[in-house]
Write a protein that holds these residues in place. Structure first.
Motif, mmCIF file in Angstrom:
data_model
loop_
_atom_site.group_PDB
_atom_site.id
_atom_site.type_symbol
_atom_site.label_atom_id
_atom_site.label_comp_id
_atom_site.label_asym_id
_atom_site.label_seq_id
_atom_site.Cartn_x
_atom_site.Cartn_y
_atom_site.Cartn_z
ATOM 1 N N MET A 56 0.829 -1.208 0.000
ATOM 2 C CA MET A 56 0.000 0.000 0.000
ATOM 3 C C MET A 56 0.865 1.260 0.000
ATOM 4 O O MET A 56 0.519 2.262 -0.630
ATOM 5 C CB MET A 56 -0.930 0.021 1.222
ATOM 6 C CG MET A 56 -2.020 -1.042 1.203
ATOM 7 S SD MET A 56 -3.058 -1.003 -0.293
ATOM 8 C CE MET A 56 -2.515 -2.512 -1.120
ATOM 9 N N THR A 57 1.996 1.223 0.701
ATOM 10 C CA THR A 57 2.922 2.357 0.688
ATOM 11 C C THR A 57 3.486 2.546 -0.713
ATOM 12 O O THR A 57 3.588 3.672 -1.217
ATOM 13 C CB THR A 57 4.077 2.140 1.690
ATOM 14 O OG1 THR A 57 3.542 1.917 2.997
ATOM 15 C CG2 THR A 57 5.001 3.352 1.726
ATOM 16 N N SER A 58 3.841 1.428 -1.334
ATOM 17 C CA SER A 58 4.337 1.475 -2.705
ATOM 18 C C SER A 58 3.261 1.996 -3.653
ATOM 19 O O SER A 58 3.511 2.859 -4.506
ATOM 20 C CB SER A 58 4.788 0.074 -3.147
ATOM 21 O OG SER A 58 5.055 0.035 -4.528
ATOM 22 N N LEU A 59 2.036 1.487 -3.487
ATOM 23 C CA LEU A 59 0.936 1.932 -4.340
ATOM 24 C C LEU A 59 0.561 3.386 -4.066
ATOM 25 O O LEU A 59 0.114 4.095 -4.966
ATOM 26 C CB LEU A 59 -0.295 1.041 -4.132
ATOM 27 C CG LEU A 59 -0.288 -0.303 -4.868
ATOM 28 C CD1 LEU A 59 -1.502 -1.127 -4.479
ATOM 29 C CD2 LEU A 59 -0.251 -0.097 -6.376
ATOM 30 N N SER A 60 0.754 3.824 -2.822
ATOM 31 C CA SER A 60 0.452 5.220 -2.506
ATOM 32 C C SER A 60 1.328 6.151 -3.326
ATOM 33 O O SER A 60 0.919 7.268 -3.675
ATOM 34 C CB SER A 60 0.658 5.497 -1.008
ATOM 35 O OG SER A 60 2.039 5.551 -0.681
ATOM 36 N N ALA A 61 2.539 5.686 -3.625
ATOM 37 C CA ALA A 61 3.457 6.494 -4.434
ATOM 38 C C ALA A 61 3.190 6.333 -5.928
ATOM 39 O O ALA A 61 3.383 7.264 -6.707
ATOM 40 C CB ALA A 61 4.907 6.117 -4.124
ATOM 41 N N THR A 62 2.753 5.136 -6.340
ATOM 42 C CA THR A 62 2.575 4.890 -7.776
ATOM 43 C C THR A 62 1.189 5.290 -8.283
ATOM 44 O O THR A 62 1.059 5.803 -9.395
ATOM 45 C CB THR A 62 2.816 3.402 -8.120
ATOM 46 O OG1 THR A 62 1.978 2.585 -7.292
ATOM 47 C CG2 THR A 62 4.248 3.023 -7.901
ATOM 48 N N ILE A 63 0.138 5.052 -7.479
ATOM 49 C CA ILE A 63 -1.202 5.476 -7.911
ATOM 50 C C ILE A 63 -1.333 6.960 -7.605
ATOM 51 O O ILE A 63 -1.567 7.364 -6.477
ATOM 52 C CB ILE A 63 -2.318 4.684 -7.200
ATOM 53 C CG1 ILE A 63 -2.222 3.201 -7.534
ATOM 54 C CG2 ILE A 63 -3.686 5.209 -7.621
ATOM 55 C CD1 ILE A 63 -3.323 2.355 -6.949
ATOM 56 N N GLY A 64 -1.132 7.769 -8.609
ATOM 57 C CA GLY A 64 -1.161 9.220 -8.438
ATOM 58 C C GLY A 64 -1.596 9.893 -9.715
ATOM 59 O O GLY A 64 -2.470 9.397 -10.436
ATOM 60 N N THR A 65 -0.953 11.007 -10.023
ATOM 61 C CA THR A 65 -1.332 11.745 -11.225
ATOM 62 C C THR A 65 -1.092 10.935 -12.490
ATOM 63 O O THR A 65 -1.734 11.176 -13.507
ATOM 64 C CB THR A 65 -0.545 13.065 -11.318
ATOM 65 O OG1 THR A 65 0.849 12.778 -11.272
ATOM 66 C CG2 THR A 65 -0.906 14.000 -10.181
ATOM 67 N N GLY A 66 -0.178 9.952 -12.415
ATOM 68 C CA GLY A 66 0.089 9.118 -13.586
ATOM 69 C C GLY A 66 -1.138 8.350 -14.048
ATOM 70 O O GLY A 66 -1.313 8.109 -15.244
ATOM 71 N N ASN A 67 -1.987 7.957 -13.096
ATOM 72 C CA ASN A 67 -3.171 7.168 -13.434
ATOM 73 C C ASN A 67 -4.304 8.009 -14.012
ATOM 74 O O ASN A 67 -5.187 7.486 -14.676
ATOM 75 C CB ASN A 67 -3.690 6.439 -12.187
ATOM 76 C CG ASN A 67 -2.657 5.515 -11.603
ATOM 77 O OD1 ASN A 67 -1.811 5.958 -10.826
ATOM 78 N ND2 ASN A 67 -2.702 4.267 -11.963
ATOM 79 N N ILE A 68 -4.295 9.291 -13.720
ATOM 80 C CA ILE A 68 -5.344 10.178 -14.215
ATOM 81 C C ILE A 68 -4.795 11.116 -15.286
ATOM 82 O O ILE A 68 -5.255 11.131 -16.416
ATOM 83 C CB ILE A 68 -5.962 10.987 -13.054
ATOM 84 C CG1 ILE A 68 -6.670 10.029 -12.075
ATOM 85 C CG2 ILE A 68 -6.941 12.025 -13.568
ATOM 86 C CD1 ILE A 68 -7.251 10.701 -10.845
ATOM 87 N N ALA A 69 -3.765 11.885 -14.931
ATOM 88 C CA ALA A 69 -3.187 12.829 -15.888
ATOM 89 C C ALA A 69 -2.212 12.146 -16.842
ATOM 90 O O ALA A 69 -2.154 12.475 -18.026
ATOM 91 C CB ALA A 69 -2.483 13.956 -15.138
ATOM 92 N N GLY A 70 -1.438 11.171 -16.330
ATOM 93 C CA GLY A 70 -0.419 10.510 -17.152
ATOM 94 C C GLY A 70 -0.995 9.723 -18.309
ATOM 95 O O GLY A 70 -0.515 9.796 -19.438
ATOM 96 N N VAL A 71 -2.053 8.959 -18.046
ATOM 97 C CA VAL A 71 -2.716 8.180 -19.093
ATOM 98 C C VAL A 71 -3.274 9.119 -20.158
ATOM 99 O O VAL A 71 -3.124 8.901 -21.359
ATOM 100 C CB VAL A 71 -3.865 7.328 -18.510
ATOM 101 C CG1 VAL A 71 -4.575 6.562 -19.615
ATOM 102 C CG2 VAL A 71 -3.341 6.367 -17.463
ATOM 103 N N ALA A 72 -3.938 10.185 -19.691
ATOM 104 C CA ALA A 72 -4.534 11.147 -20.614
ATOM 105 C C ALA A 72 -3.477 11.811 -21.473
ATOM 106 O O ALA A 72 -3.656 12.004 -22.682
ATOM 107 C CB ALA A 72 -5.317 12.203 -19.828
ATOM 108 N N THR A 73 -2.343 12.159 -20.867
ATOM 109 C CA THR A 73 -1.252 12.788 -21.614
ATOM 110 C C THR A 73 -0.704 11.846 -22.671
ATOM 111 O O THR A 73 -0.412 12.248 -23.801
ATOM 112 C CB THR A 73 -0.127 13.225 -20.653
ATOM 113 O OG1 THR A 73 -0.642 14.159 -19.718
ATOM 114 C CG2 THR A 73 1.023 13.875 -21.419
ATOM 115 N N ALA A 74 -0.540 10.572 -22.312
ATOM 116 C CA ALA A 74 -0.033 9.579 -23.264
ATOM 117 C C ALA A 74 -0.947 9.463 -24.473
ATOM 118 O O ALA A 74 -0.482 9.439 -25.623
ATOM 119 C CB ALA A 74 0.114 8.217 -22.578
ATOM 120 N N ILE A 75 -2.259 9.414 -24.228
ATOM 121 C CA ILE A 75 -3.222 9.293 -25.323
ATOM 122 C C ILE A 75 -3.275 10.590 -26.134
ATOM 123 O O ILE A 75 -3.353 10.566 -27.362
ATOM 124 C CB ILE A 75 -4.618 8.938 -24.778
ATOM 125 C CG1 ILE A 75 -4.600 7.532 -24.162
ATOM 126 C CG2 ILE A 75 -5.674 9.018 -25.873
ATOM 127 C CD1 ILE A 75 -5.891 7.125 -23.482
#
Length: 450
Positions: free
Chosen positions: A69-88
């Motif tokens: 959960m500590t690891s996921l707290s760092a990884t589940i962030g803007t990348g999952n919302i803004a990062g995916v959108a930016t990639a597309i």
């Protein structure tokens, strides 16, 4: 400043060029084949270890569950919302396919990182278990390689203030100030986040892990449920969206609506780069958290760790990406969190924007907490335990500064992107050189079980 920006852009294009993408994907593929596809075959076993890992079994400060959960707290962030959108937005729908590929091989990478982190961890002067790339480089490869571990620690400490702090704070402040129903001033958002972060950081990794263990599952499930509703409301468009994603991964994306078009190379580049930004497989950040897990076997913690990539990219990022596709938001010309917000708002008028804003706020806040652990361990490796308190003070101070920064944010993103790649290089080298250790430990563990 313009000259400096151009210099960083040039460096960024090199470190995130074809060689880097080949190194990341190649290392993951090499480890996956060397492990004989174990991360995929033992996925169910990993979830069982995660459930059993709610209670620690062995030396360590936090439970295996809370380590993830500590690891996921760092990884589940803007990348999952803004990062995916930016990639597309930059690489077209095909970028999501390459994010999936990065995640599949990234499971093996994340597994190997955690195995080595637990295998070569140390106990510091405060009695805490510390580990990560700098430690498995020093203790696994020997003293002559210690300089490489030092480089990782330097890059990791600096990168944290970008990817894990100011960028996250600014994303939240921007989302809450731009939301028509909230319009909260950025300085207010920054100050509140700084106070909350300070209260948590006082308790160190144990407090951070406890908060992450409660916040991350709650917010991830809430966001996923909202995403599933969006997909159910557009169920007829889902199969076509998947076909389009796979098709455009190998063919140029034509210009349509507000989308300017993209070459196949753009889909690969932005898909892999944003995939790494999201799940951090190969960066070497996550094993720092897993090194503190109360576990009696490195392989057991490795099977828990590999779930981080699966959950982060193959589940959370996929929900965001498919929502953007089925609502046709990707042709709007928007990018970043605004694109994700538009997709949810189209499917859920009146509440979709709030879902994204609230999700972004919680995800980004937990990322700030998670990355504080990574930065703290890097600084401790370089300067000893006396550097921990000064680091925490500077970390908290940077949160409101990041929240109100506007003109400099693109520069911070650029530097963060570059530092992420520079972090990954020492870590990937170590993973390749220490892969026989990972293969041997894995083979022995599962042969004894069988």
């Amino acid at each position: 400043m313009e000259s400096l920006i151009e210099l960083i852009k040039g460096l960024n294009s090199i470190v995130w060029g074809p060689l880097m993408l080949v190194l990341i994907l190649g290392t993951g593929l090499f480890l996956m084949l060397g492990l004989k596809l174990m991360p995929l075959a033992k996925l169910r076993y990993g979830f069982r270890m995660l459930w059993q890992g709610r209670e620690g079994r062995g030396a360590g400060e936090i439970s295996p569950f809370n380590a993830l959960m500590t690891s996921l707290s760092a990884t589940i962030g803007t990348g999952n919302i803004a990062g995916v959108a930016t990639a597309i937005a930059l690489g077209g729908p095909g970028a999501l396919f390459w994010m999936w590929c990065t995640a599949l091989v990234g499971m093996a990478t994340k597994y190997a990182e955690a195995v080595l982190a637990v295998r070569f961890r140390e106990v510091d002067e405060n009695g805490n278990h510390v580990g990560g790339p700098m430690y498995y480089i020093k203790n696994g490869l020997g003293a002559k390689w210690a300089w490489l571990g030092g480089l990782f620690a330097i890059f990791g400490a600096l990168a944290g203030f970008g990817i894990g702090n100011t960028v996250q704070a600014n994303s939240v402040a921007h989302a809450l100030s731009e939301n028509s129903g909230l319009q909260i001033a950025p300085w207010v958002t920054g100050l509140v986040m700084a106070v909350l972060a300070a209260l948590v950081l006082i308790g160190g990794i144990r407090r951070i892990a406890e908060v992450a263990g409660k916040l991350v599952p709650f917010m991830a499930i809430a966001y996923l449920l909202a995403g599933v509703v969006v997909l159910m409301l557009n169920a007829g468009a889902v199969p076509g969206a998947v076909v389009e994603i796979v098709k455009q991964a190998f063919t140029p994306t034509a210009a349509t609506g507000g989308f300017a078009g993209a070459a196949v190379w753009a889909a690969i580049r932005f898909g892999v780069a944003r995939g790494i930004f999201s799940n951090e497989a190969g960066l070497g950040s996550a094993p720092i958290a897993h090194a503190a897990a109360a576990t009696d076997n490195p392989v057991r913690q490795g099977t828990v760790a590999m779930l981080g990539t699966f959950i982060d990219t193959l589940i959370v990022c996929s929900i965001t990406g498919l929502a953007i596709m089925v609502t046709d938001a990707w042709t709007s010309g928007e990018t970043g969190a605004a694109l994700s917000s538009l997709a949810f708002e189209r499917a859920l008028p009146g509440i979709g924007g709030y879902v994204v804003s609230f999700g972004l706020a919680i995800f980004a806040f937990t990322t700030i907490l998670g990355w504080s652990v990574y930065g703290e361990r890097c600084v401790e490796y370089l300067f000893g335990v006396r550097s921990i308190t000064p680091f925490r003070v500077v970390w908290v101070v940077m949160i409101p500064i990041g929240a109100v920064a506007q003109d400099q944010l693109n520069f911070v993103w650029l530097i963060s992107d570059t530092l992420n790649a520079l972090m990954a290089i020492p870590n990937l080298i170590a993973l390749l050189l220490l892969s026989p250790v990972v293969f041997s430990l894995t083979r022995d563990y599962f042969s004894q079980r069988d």
